[in-house]
Scaffold this motif. Structure first.
Motif, mmCIF file in Angstrom:
data_model
loop_
_atom_site.group_PDB
_atom_site.id
_atom_site.type_symbol
_atom_site.label_atom_id
_atom_site.label_comp_id
_atom_site.label_asym_id
_atom_site.label_seq_id
_atom_site.Cartn_x
_atom_site.Cartn_y
_atom_site.Cartn_z
ATOM 1 N N SER A 93 0.866 -1.180 0.000
ATOM 2 C CA SER A 93 0.000 0.000 0.000
ATOM 3 C C SER A 93 0.899 1.225 0.000
ATOM 4 N N LYS A 94 0.295 2.367 -0.142
ATOM 5 C CA LYS A 94 1.068 3.615 -0.174
ATOM 6 C C LYS A 94 1.823 3.834 1.132
ATOM 7 N N GLU A 95 1.217 3.463 2.232
ATOM 8 C CA GLU A 95 1.797 3.696 3.555
ATOM 9 C C GLU A 95 2.719 2.568 4.031
ATOM 10 N N HIS A 96 2.519 1.352 3.483
ATOM 11 C CA HIS A 96 3.243 0.172 3.954
ATOM 12 C C HIS A 96 3.900 -0.533 2.771
ATOM 13 N N PRO A 97 5.231 -0.512 2.681
ATOM 14 C CA PRO A 97 5.908 -1.176 1.561
ATOM 15 C C PRO A 97 5.790 -2.705 1.660
ATOM 16 N N TYR A 98 5.996 -3.364 0.542
ATOM 17 C CA TYR A 98 5.921 -4.821 0.477
ATOM 18 C C TYR A 98 7.131 -5.444 1.155
ATOM 19 N N ASP A 99 6.912 -6.470 1.948
ATOM 20 C CA ASP A 99 7.983 -7.208 2.625
ATOM 21 C C ASP A 99 7.841 -8.669 2.235
ATOM 22 N N ALA A 100 8.722 -9.154 1.361
ATOM 23 C CA ALA A 100 8.625 -10.519 0.836
ATOM 24 C C ALA A 100 8.722 -11.567 1.939
ATOM 25 N N SER A 101 9.405 -11.261 3.037
ATOM 26 C CA SER A 101 9.555 -12.241 4.105
ATOM 27 C C SER A 101 8.233 -12.526 4.830
ATOM 28 N N LYS A 102 7.257 -11.634 4.706
ATOM 29 C CA LYS A 102 5.957 -11.823 5.362
ATOM 30 C C LYS A 102 4.925 -12.498 4.459
ATOM 31 N N ASP A 103 5.208 -12.611 3.172
ATOM 32 C CA ASP A 103 4.251 -13.139 2.202
ATOM 33 C C ASP A 103 4.207 -14.664 2.279
ATOM 34 N N SER A 104 3.119 -15.214 2.804
ATOM 35 C CA SER A 104 3.025 -16.659 3.007
ATOM 36 C C SER A 104 2.987 -17.424 1.689
ATOM 37 N N ILE A 105 2.393 -16.844 0.666
ATOM 38 C CA ILE A 105 2.333 -17.516 -0.633
ATOM 39 C C ILE A 105 3.733 -17.612 -1.236
ATOM 40 N N LEU A 106 4.503 -16.547 -1.135
ATOM 41 C CA LEU A 106 5.873 -16.557 -1.649
ATOM 42 C C LEU A 106 6.730 -17.546 -0.864
ATOM 43 N N ARG A 107 6.555 -17.588 0.442
ATOM 44 C CA ARG A 107 7.304 -18.562 1.266
ATOM 45 C C ARG A 107 6.959 -19.984 0.851
ATOM 46 N N ARG A 108 5.676 -20.229 0.598
ATOM 47 C CA ARG A 108 5.248 -21.562 0.171
ATOM 48 C C ARG A 108 5.855 -21.928 -1.190
ATOM 49 N N ALA A 109 5.870 -20.959 -2.107
ATOM 50 C CA ALA A 109 6.436 -21.206 -3.443
ATOM 51 C C ALA A 109 7.938 -21.468 -3.363
ATOM 52 N N LYS A 110 8.641 -20.727 -2.522
ATOM 53 C CA LYS A 110 10.083 -20.943 -2.361
ATOM 54 C C LYS A 110 10.363 -22.325 -1.803
ATOM 55 N N GLY A 111 9.489 -22.841 -0.965
ATOM 56 C CA GLY A 111 9.672 -24.160 -0.390
ATOM 57 C C GLY A 111 9.514 -25.287 -1.397
ATOM 58 N N MET A 112 8.934 -24.979 -2.557
ATOM 59 C CA MET A 112 8.734 -25.998 -3.585
ATOM 60 C C MET A 112 9.997 -26.254 -4.400
ATOM 61 N N PHE A 113 10.942 -25.337 -4.365
ATOM 62 C CA PHE A 113 12.127 -25.430 -5.201
ATOM 63 C C PHE A 113 13.385 -25.396 -4.347
#
Length: 119
Positions: A93-113
């Motif tokens: 969001s405008k006030e809160h930048p993206y933090d990849a370490s908090k994204d559960s979907i990205l963490r799940r995808a990284k665990g596949m490879f």
């Protein structure tokens, strides 16, 4: 929904929802339920979670976009969703930048490879 695509749902702050609504994603289903929820200061976590679960149950929604800081409030519900459709994507969001370490979907995808998969 024969012959029609699926909708994008948005759970976000006012700026995020306004941007997507101006982009044309706003819809009402046959029960007159919108495919978006604008989060304000007085929006309860219960309301956010109920809306999220309602979007998961709708067969006309293919993607749920949610501001990451809001996703943190209902992390348990997001982590419990394991189906591919609707896809749940966490966005900044405008006030809160993206933090990849908090994204559960990205963490799940990284665990596949593993690193070996990319050599």
């Amino acid at each position: 929904m024969a012959g029609r695509g699926k909708l994008i749902a948005v759970i976000g702050d006012e700026d995020t929802c306004t941007g997507f609504l101006l982009g044309g994603i706003g819809e009402l289903n046959k029960n007159r339920k919108p495919n978006f929820l604008v989060i304000e200061k007085d929006t309860s976590v219960t309301e956010i979670e109920e809306t999220f679960k309602g979007f998961l149950a709708r067969d006309d929604i293919g993607i749920i976009l949610i501001n990451q800081f809001i996703a943190e409030m209902i992390r348990h519900a997001i982590d419990a969703h394991t189906q591919s459709i609707p896809a749940v994507l966490e966005i900044p969001s405008k006030e809160h930048p993206y933090d990849a370490s908090k994204d559960s979907i990205l963490r799940r995808a990284k665990g596949m490879f593993s690193a070996e998969d990319f050599r």
